[in-house]
Design a protein around this motif. Structure first.
Motif, PDB file in Angstrom:
ATOM      1  N   PRO A 192       0.799  -1.008   0.038  1.00 46.68           N
ATOM      2  CA  PRO A 192       0.031  -0.230  -0.050  1.00 46.68           C
ATOM      3  C   PRO A 192       0.901   1.182  -0.076  1.00 46.68           C
ATOM      4  CG  PRO A 192       0.149  -1.060   2.204  1.00 46.68           C
ATOM      5  CD  PRO A 192       0.943  -1.950   1.228  1.00 46.68           C
ATOM      6  N   THR A 193       0.362   2.349  -0.492  1.00 46.51           N
ATOM      7  CA  THR A 193       0.997   3.566  -0.239  1.00 46.51           C
ATOM      8  C   THR A 193       1.224   4.021   1.292  1.00 46.51           C
ATOM      9  OG1 THR A 193       0.164   4.363  -2.308  1.00 46.51           O
ATOM     10  CG2 THR A 193       0.888   6.114  -0.801  1.00 46.51           C
ATOM     11  N   LEU A 194       2.456   4.196   1.713  1.00 42.46           N
ATOM     12  CA  LEU A 194       2.700   4.554   3.005  1.00 42.46           C
ATOM     13  C   LEU A 194       2.958   5.959   3.044  1.00 42.46           C
ATOM     14  CD1 LEU A 194       4.636   1.659   4.462  1.00 42.46           C
ATOM     15  CD2 LEU A 194       2.805   2.555   5.613  1.00 42.46           C
ATOM     16  N   VAL A 195       2.376   6.823   3.811  1.00 40.23           N
ATOM     17  CA  VAL A 195       2.747   8.188   3.816  1.00 40.23           C
ATOM     18  C   VAL A 195       3.139   8.376   5.429  1.00 40.23           C
ATOM     19  CG1 VAL A 195       1.914  10.536   3.892  1.00 40.23           C
ATOM     20  CG2 VAL A 195       1.003   8.910   2.563  1.00 40.23           C
ATOM     21  N   ILE A 196       4.450   8.601   5.515  1.00 37.25           N
ATOM     22  CA  ILE A 196       5.006   8.067   6.966  1.00 37.25           C
ATOM     23  C   ILE A 196       5.063   9.507   7.588  1.00 37.25           C
ATOM     24  CG2 ILE A 196       7.066   7.252   8.147  1.00 37.25           C
ATOM     25  CD1 ILE A 196       7.595   5.373   5.498  1.00 37.25           C
ATOM     26  N   ALA A 197       4.822   9.418   8.869  1.00 35.59           N
ATOM     27  CA  ALA A 197       4.899  10.597   9.637  1.00 35.59           C
ATOM     28  C   ALA A 197       6.308  10.977  10.065  1.00 35.59           C
ATOM     29  CB  ALA A 197       3.908  10.483  11.096  1.00 35.59           C
ATOM     30  N   PRO A 198       6.641  12.502  10.201  1.00 33.56           N
ATOM     31  CA  PRO A 198       8.059  12.749  10.455  1.00 33.56           C
ATOM     32  C   PRO A 198       8.384  12.064  11.846  1.00 33.56           C
ATOM     33  CG  PRO A 198       6.638  14.745  10.536  1.00 33.56           C
ATOM     34  CD  PRO A 198       5.663  13.635   9.937  1.00 33.56           C
ATOM     35  N   THR A 199       7.608  11.998  12.824  1.00 35.84           N
ATOM     36  CA  THR A 199       7.967  11.435  14.191  1.00 35.84           C
ATOM     37  C   THR A 199       8.079  10.101  14.380  1.00 35.84           C
ATOM     38  OG1 THR A 199       5.696  11.803  14.461  1.00 35.84           O
ATOM     39  CG2 THR A 199       7.166  13.695  15.585  1.00 35.84           C
ATOM     40  N   VAL A 200       7.796   9.244  13.275  1.00 39.05           N
ATOM     41  CA  VAL A 200       7.824   7.904  13.350  1.00 39.05           C
ATOM     42  C   VAL A 200       9.329   7.408  13.470  1.00 39.05           C
ATOM     43  CG1 VAL A 200       7.478   5.551  12.391  1.00 39.05           C
ATOM     44  CG2 VAL A 200       5.788   7.495  12.077  1.00 39.05           C
ATOM     45  N   PRO A 201       9.759   6.780  14.550  1.00 39.48           N
ATOM     46  CA  PRO A 201      11.333   6.391  14.551  1.00 39.48           C
ATOM     47  C   PRO A 201      11.393   5.323  13.595  1.00 39.48           C
ATOM     48  CG  PRO A 201      10.091   5.530  16.510  1.00 39.48           C
ATOM     49  CD  PRO A 201       8.820   6.681  15.725  1.00 39.48           C
ATOM     50  N   ASN A 202      13.000   5.262  13.563  1.00 38.92           N
ATOM     51  CA  ASN A 202      13.214   4.164  12.586  1.00 38.92           C
ATOM     52  C   ASN A 202      13.416   2.885  13.416  1.00 38.92           C
ATOM     53  OD1 ASN A 202      14.338   3.315  10.107  1.00 38.92           O
ATOM     54  ND2 ASN A 202      16.391   3.959  10.187  1.00 38.92           N
ATOM     55  N   THR A 203      12.732   1.698  12.702  1.00 40.68           N
ATOM     56  CA  THR A 203      12.700   0.591  13.665  1.00 40.68           C
ATOM     57  C   THR A 203      13.102  -0.313  12.351  1.00 40.68           C
ATOM     58  OG1 THR A 203      10.342   0.819  12.911  1.00 40.68           O
ATOM     59  CG2 THR A 203      10.975   1.179  15.110  1.00 40.68           C
ATOM     60  N   LYS A 204      13.417  -1.574  12.908  1.00 42.74           N
ATOM     61  CA  LYS A 204      14.062  -2.698  12.065  1.00 42.74           C
ATOM     62  C   LYS A 204      12.879  -3.612  11.885  1.00 42.74           C
ATOM     63  CE  LYS A 204      18.590  -3.302  12.058  1.00 42.74           C
ATOM     64  NZ  LYS A 204      19.848  -4.178  12.617  1.00 42.74           N
ATOM     65  N   VAL A 205      12.175  -3.970  12.698  1.00 46.29           N
ATOM     66  CA  VAL A 205      11.004  -5.143  12.587  1.00 46.29           C
ATOM     67  C   VAL A 205       9.739  -4.539  12.413  1.00 46.29           C
ATOM     68  CG1 VAL A 205      10.192  -7.364  13.225  1.00 46.29           C
ATOM     69  CG2 VAL A 205      12.534  -6.629  13.732  1.00 46.29           C
ATOM     70  N   VAL A 206       9.393  -3.608  13.430  1.00 49.15           N
ATOM     71  CA  VAL A 206       8.053  -2.859  13.307  1.00 49.15           C
ATOM     72  C   VAL A 206       8.053  -2.194  12.030  1.00 49.15           C
ATOM     73  CG1 VAL A 206       6.703  -0.897  14.488  1.00 49.15           C
ATOM     74  CG2 VAL A 206       7.685  -3.172  15.825  1.00 49.15           C
ATOM     75  N   GLY A 207       7.035  -1.886  11.502  1.00 48.76           N
ATOM     76  CA  GLY A 207       7.015  -1.083  10.023  1.00 48.76           C
ATOM     77  C   GLY A 207       7.065  -1.994   8.994  1.00 48.76           C
ATOM     78  N   LYS A 208       7.658  -3.200   9.075  1.00 45.13           N
ATOM     79  CA  LYS A 208       8.150  -4.141   7.854  1.00 45.13           C
ATOM     80  C   LYS A 208       7.066  -4.933   7.252  1.00 45.13           C
ATOM     81  CE  LYS A 208      12.014  -1.965   7.963  1.00 45.13           C
ATOM     82  NZ  LYS A 208      11.809  -1.021   9.000  1.00 45.13           N
ATOM     83  N   PRO A 209       6.921  -5.251   6.076  1.00 41.54           N
ATOM     84  CA  PRO A 209       6.043  -6.460   5.556  1.00 41.54           C
ATOM     85  C   PRO A 209       6.528  -7.705   5.814  1.00 41.54           C
ATOM     86  CG  PRO A 209       7.591  -5.429   3.682  1.00 41.54           C
ATOM     87  CD  PRO A 209       7.827  -4.756   5.079  1.00 41.54           C
ATOM     88  N   GLU A 210       6.568  -7.996   7.292  1.00 41.80           N
ATOM     89  CA  GLU A 210       7.117  -9.381   7.550  1.00 41.80           C
ATOM     90  C   GLU A 210       6.268 -10.271   7.195  1.00 41.80           C
ATOM     91  OE1 GLU A 210       9.986 -10.206   8.740  1.00 41.80           O
ATOM     92  OE2 GLU A 210      10.735  -8.469   9.891  1.00 41.80           O
ATOM     93  N   ILE A 211       6.370 -11.716   6.761  1.00 47.75           N
ATOM     94  CA  ILE A 211       5.536 -12.831   6.619  1.00 47.75           C
ATOM     95  C   ILE A 211       4.705 -13.053   7.684  1.00 47.75           C
ATOM     96  CG2 ILE A 211       5.693 -15.303   6.315  1.00 47.75           C
ATOM     97  CD1 ILE A 211       7.888 -14.655   4.221  1.00 47.75           C
ATOM     98  N   LYS A 212       3.506 -13.411   7.750  1.00 46.41           N
ATOM     99  CA  LYS A 212       2.906 -13.955   8.881  1.00 46.41           C
ATOM    100  C   LYS A 212       3.351 -15.109   9.709  1.00 46.41           C
ATOM    101  CE  LYS A 212      -1.870 -13.503   9.052  1.00 46.41           C
ATOM    102  NZ  LYS A 212      -2.872 -14.771   8.894  1.00 46.41           N
TER     103      LYS A 212
END
Ligand code: FES
Ligand code: FES
Length: 991
Positions: free
Chosen positions: A204-224
């Motif tokens: 999907p299109t993601l419009v990311i907020a400036p305050t969202v911190p950089n993360t490694k697993v959260v925010g990623k399209p991980e396999i269920k």
């Protein structure tokens, strides 16, 4: 009779009954990947290949396929992760389904994949239309088909094998570790958060907020986390077990809508060979309860008995039977003699309120809640006044008043309600059930069964969809009573017809809106008066209808608001929880009304909405006056991305460009008119100060973790996002989190899956537990990295960073988490690194969305064809864009059914007219509009990862957006849904 057949290259010699279906034979032979969803060939859950051709096993007799080759999902992919044997490749279709997020609950997945395999075997390069046609016989209620179609197109396009296979199965990194691609349109100052798209998935299109911190697993399209077992058809669901001595339960349903049982005689049924038990109201304790799976105390009346001497709708329970086979149980039902003393029945909620109306609940045990009044057939009533609405109307320049009607609709999870109960070796009752609320099942059934909670264990395996329908405790007692009666295991499953005539549904309502507006476009006073039909029992009556006003009216922050509702009993099947939980009803009325006001006053409908909508920093207009029957607490709306949602959605559907062109006209087809419509909506996130989630995490010798939650993944992907949050805090890949949900014996309490609460509430509990585990890891790592710290410690344990499966000291030295685990479990100052945490929220931050629809109206027939749906959503930070967009796509599809075709109706005797998926239209793959999802992220400060809810809001805006688009196309206001051709034609004809 004896037959030979080949199943997945294995020759089988089987004894089958002449009338036994292939579905029954395959499942009793252990092929649990073949699912049951109906009995008449309409859902496709049982689809198998017979000599390579798709066939529905539920309508194929086993005897018909003697000598043939059967392929089930178990036969098309290799084994995975088998230790020293390694893994064999999945079938490319299985692999693609896993990678693209095409699996939600996974119940339809075997059928979809086998249908696709049959197509690709014949036509390796199909068009998308051909793919959709091939899938059209398999219904999926979760995904909206977008991702399954994409998975198949990916394979058809020659990307077999996806990212390749490894001895340990699917390598997530290889699939998703593609270079970051910035979101196409960032808010000012925003940064892309790592990879936001991958080569093998459509994001999907993601419009990311400036305050969202950089993360490694959260925010990623991980396999269920459950994708692999689901794509292979592993025995993961409630009914996928074999049990010696299993009895089959059936229920005698009332044929009449309202009656007392004058006489009931089960002796002939009990005498039938093969019958183990027949129970009537005379055989079990009379305990009043509510089937609503909610926290204690249940905010509604106690008005139900497992079995009663009175029936209150056609489809109410009369008797339970357990027998050696389902067929014997059916025959026994016919042998129960019942004499009904019929009573007048009420089918119209307006009649229920008449002074001389018959009382539906006259039982002395009835326990009212809040403003129940069974004397008046009132299951609940709500009176909310904010400001003074009458004064507001006097101040207004214009007043608009219209009535809207919304239908009763069914959740239609493809897996029916199903439960298996048995006594375990400690004489405890085990209830293995397809439920959204395992802990509520245990608490609610304890008095009903005469067992203390400690003697009940509820196990929730994988669930084949719920959508609110399984937030109800309505099958478990049937099997449990019969297990108590017989001492034997009992299985009980609704047929598809039973899902329609006895299970729960969405409350139908009549909603009258009256709104006063000033000439400069301000809403001064807004009034909603709702008449809601709860059917024969009041489960969820108060809370669902409360949300109708509380969440839909609250979007517009008028100084004067009134919300009155009466929720009445009728002699129809009970309504209950359904995704959106009352808000879709209110959102249709509110938004269609707002659009009409804007048009009639000459305002731009978008500007009019945004001018009146709540803003960040506003107090939630209802927060001081309503909290589901509990003490309300004021609440400030901290984040609201609605304006950006509107901007993004408008751009995606071409709102302004299309309007600049003659878009209403279809060349050469003067009877067709195209229209665009939109709606703005808000929902809630969990129930503040009430609903609690908990999590427990422990480390294993290899540095992996067990994460146990009571939260209930219905296919929504909640297990995955909870595991992602734990992985993020603990500095490990998702694969190191062993996820388990849920079992009342082993997992900590969770209120269950409802109120869009899991990611927010249970997620916060997971983060708390993970942070405690991380602190314990740091202590052990500190001892290992700074052994002589008794002098001057070179650093503090809090300075140790967890990442890449290691604990890093500030100077760069590191120990692996496996070493930390071994040190702690085996070597020194031994202790189990583990923690349990729980979370209850003081707030309920609302998600917001803008929904857009493009429709084509046939002005001759009234047919409305929806060509495109775009939804731009502010759900806070998106933990997994794949699962979250799947939620939006599937939710919009359900909402589209609500808008244009789904409706449950009854004849003059209260008999359900829809009893099959032939009678009740659910969208198939080849009937879908284009779907587009945009996430406009905000960072919700009340959650450790900034999340808000995503699961329910897609239900809210489609119906009003489509109605508004129909007006745009054809100039008629549709005030009643679904927008069937007849209703639209009548509106066009002025009838
Ligand atoms: S089509 Fe066979 S179970 Fe539904
Ligand atoms: S994933 Fe298709 S029915 Fe749930």
């Amino acid at each position: 009779m004896h037959i030979n057949l080949t199943v997945n290259a294995e020759a089988l010699a089987l004894d089958v009954r002449e009338n036994e279906t292939l579905l029954a034979v395959l499942r009793r032979s252990g092929y649990f990947g073949v699912k049951h969803g109906c009995e008449d060939g309409t859902c496709g859950a049982c689809l198998v290949l017979v000599d390579g051709t798709p066939a529905n096993a539920c309508v194929t007799l086993a005897a018909q396929v003697a000598g043939r080759h059967i392929t089930t999902i178990e036969g098309i992919g290799g084994e995975q992760r088998r230790g020293w044997k390694g893994s064999e490749p999945l079938h490319p279709l299985q692999q693609a389904f896993v990678e693209t997020g095409a699996i939600q609950c996974g119940y339809c997945t075997p059928g979809l994949i086998l249908a696709a395999k049959a197509l690709l075997d014949k036509n390796p390069s199909p068009s998308e239309d051909e793919v959709r046609d091939a899938l059209s016989g398999v219904l999926c209620r979760c995904t909206g088909y977008k991702k399954p179609v994409q998975a198949i197109m990916q394979v058809a396009g020659g990307k077999e094998g996806g990212a390749g296979h490894s001895s340990e199965g699917i390598p997530c990194e290889a699939v998703f570790g593609t270079p970051p691609v910035p979101a196409p349109d960032l808010l000012p100052g925003a940064q892309p958060r790592g990879p936001s798209t991958a080569t093998s998935v459509v994001m999907p299109t993601l419009v990311i907020a400036p305050t969202v911190p950089n993360t490694k697993v959260v925010g990623k399209p991980e396999i269920k986390v459950d994708a692999l077992k689901l794509v292979q058809g592993k025995p993961a669901f409630t009914d996928d077990i074999e049990m010696r001595g299993l009895l089959h339960a059936k229920v005698l349903w009332s044929p009449v809508a309202h009656a007392r049982l004058k006489r009931i005689d089960a002796s002939r049924a009990r005498a039938l060979p093969g019958v183990a038990a027949v129970l009537t109201y005379q055989d079990i304790p009379r305990v009043v309860y509510s089937t609503a799976g909610q926290s204690d105390p249940i905010p509604g009346p106690l008005d139900m008995f497992s079995l009663d001497y009175k029936v209150r709708y056609a489809g109410d329970r009369v008797a339970f039977v357990a027998a050696e086979t389902p067929e014997i149980a059916e025959r026994a039902l016919a042998l129960i003699d019942v004499e009904y003393q019929e009573l007048p029945a009420i089918f119209d909620p307006r009649e229920a309120m008449q002074a001389d109306a018959v009382r539906i609940h006259d039982e002395p045990e009835y326990v009212p809640f809040d403003h129940c009044d069974p004397q008046k057939n009132l299951a609940a009533s709500i009176r909310i006044d904010i400001g003074n609405v009458e004064e507001g109307f006097q101040q207004a320049d214009r007043i608009f008043e219209y009535e809207y009607r919304v239908p009763k609709v069914q959740q239609v999870s493809i897996e029916p309600h199903v439960v298996v109960t048995w006594w375990d070796e400690d004489d405890r009752l085990v209830i293995r059930t397809s439920t959204q609320v395992p802990f509520h099942v245990r608490r609610i059934l304890s008095p009903v069964l005469g067992l203390s909670a400690k003697r009940i264990r509820v196990v929730k395996p994988r669930i084949g969809g719920g959508f609110g329908g399984k937030q109800e405790v309505m099958i478990e007692d049937v099997a449990a009573h019969l297990t108590i009666a017989t001492g034997r295991p009992v299985r009980f499953e609704y047929t598809r017809a039973e899902e329609f005539f006895t299970a729960r549904s969405r409350h139908p309502m009549r909603i009258r809106m009256k709104t006063g507006v000033s000439n400069d476009g301000r809403i001064i006073a807004n009034e909603m008066v709702a008449l809601s039909d709860t059917g024969a029992y009041g489960c969820h009556a108060l809370t669902v209808t409360g949300n109708t006003g509380h969440k839909s009216m609250a979007l517009y922050n008028a100084p004067h608001i009134r919300f009155y509702a009466d929720i009445v009993y009728t002699n129809t099947p009970p309504a209950g929880a359904f995704r959106g939980y009352g808000v879709p009803q209110g959102a249709f009325a509110v938004d269609a009304h707002i659009e009409r006001i804007a048009r009639e006053m000459g305002f731009d409908p978008i500007e009019f909405r945004l001018k009146n909508a709540v803003k960040p920093g506003d107090e939630h207009p209802f927060s001081r006056v309503w909290s589901e029957g509990r003490e309300p607490v004021p609440e400030i709306i901290k984040t609201c991305g609605l304006e950006e949602c509107v901007r993004q959605g408008a751009e995606a559907i071409g709102w302004y460009e299309q309007r600049a062109a003659p878009y209403h006209v279809v060349a050469g087809k003067p009877h067709l008119r195209r229209g665009l419509g939109m709606a703005t909506v808000m929902q809630g996130t969990a129930i503040p100060y009430l609903d609690m989630g908990a999590a427990s995490i422990k480390i294993n010798d290899d540095g992996s973790f067990n994460l146990l939650v009571g939260a209930t993944d219905l296919g929504t992907g909640s297990d995955t996002v909870l595991a992602q949050m734990a992985a993020e805090v603990l500095g490990v890949p998702l694969d190191d989190i062993i996820m388990y949900s849920s079992d009342t014996d082993f997992t900590p309490f969770d209120k269950g899956a409802y109120a869009s609460s899991t990611t927010y509430i249970s997620g916060a509990a997971v983060v708390k537990a993970a942070e405690q585990v991380a602190a314990q890891i740091r202590e052990v790592a500190f001892r290992m990295l700074a052994p002589n710290s008794s002098a001057e410690p070179p650093f503090h344990p809090n300075e140790i960073a967890l990442r890449d499966r290691r604990a890093f000291a500030p100077d760069g030295r590191a120990v692996s988490l496996a070493d930390v685990a071994l040190e702690s479990l085996h070597r020194s100052q031994q202790k189990q690194i583990m923690a349990v945490a729980s979370y209850v929220s003081p707030e309920s931050p609302p998600p917001f969305a803008a929904q857009f629809a493009q429709v084509l109206v046939d002005t001759q027939t009234g047919e409305v064809r929806v060509e495109k749906l775009v939804m731009a959503v502010d759900s806070g930070v998106i933990v997994n864009p794949l699962t979250a967009s799947g939620q939006i796509e599937g939710g919009m599809t359900q909402a589209l059914g609500y808008a244009v075709c789904e409706e449950m109706t009854y004849d003059e005797r209260g008999q359900a007219l829809q009893r099959s998926l032939n009678d009740y239209k659910v969208f198939a793959a080849n009937e879908m509009p284009q779907l587009e999802t945009i996430f406009v992220e905000t960072y919700e400060p009340s959650h450790p990862f900034g999340v808000k809810a995503v699961a329910e809001i897609p239900m809210d805006g489609v119906a009003p957006a489509v109605a508004n688009a129909v007006y745009d196309a054809a100039g008629v206001w549709i005030q009643e849904i679904p927008m069937t051709p007849e209703r639209v034609w009548r509106a066009l004809a002025g009838k």
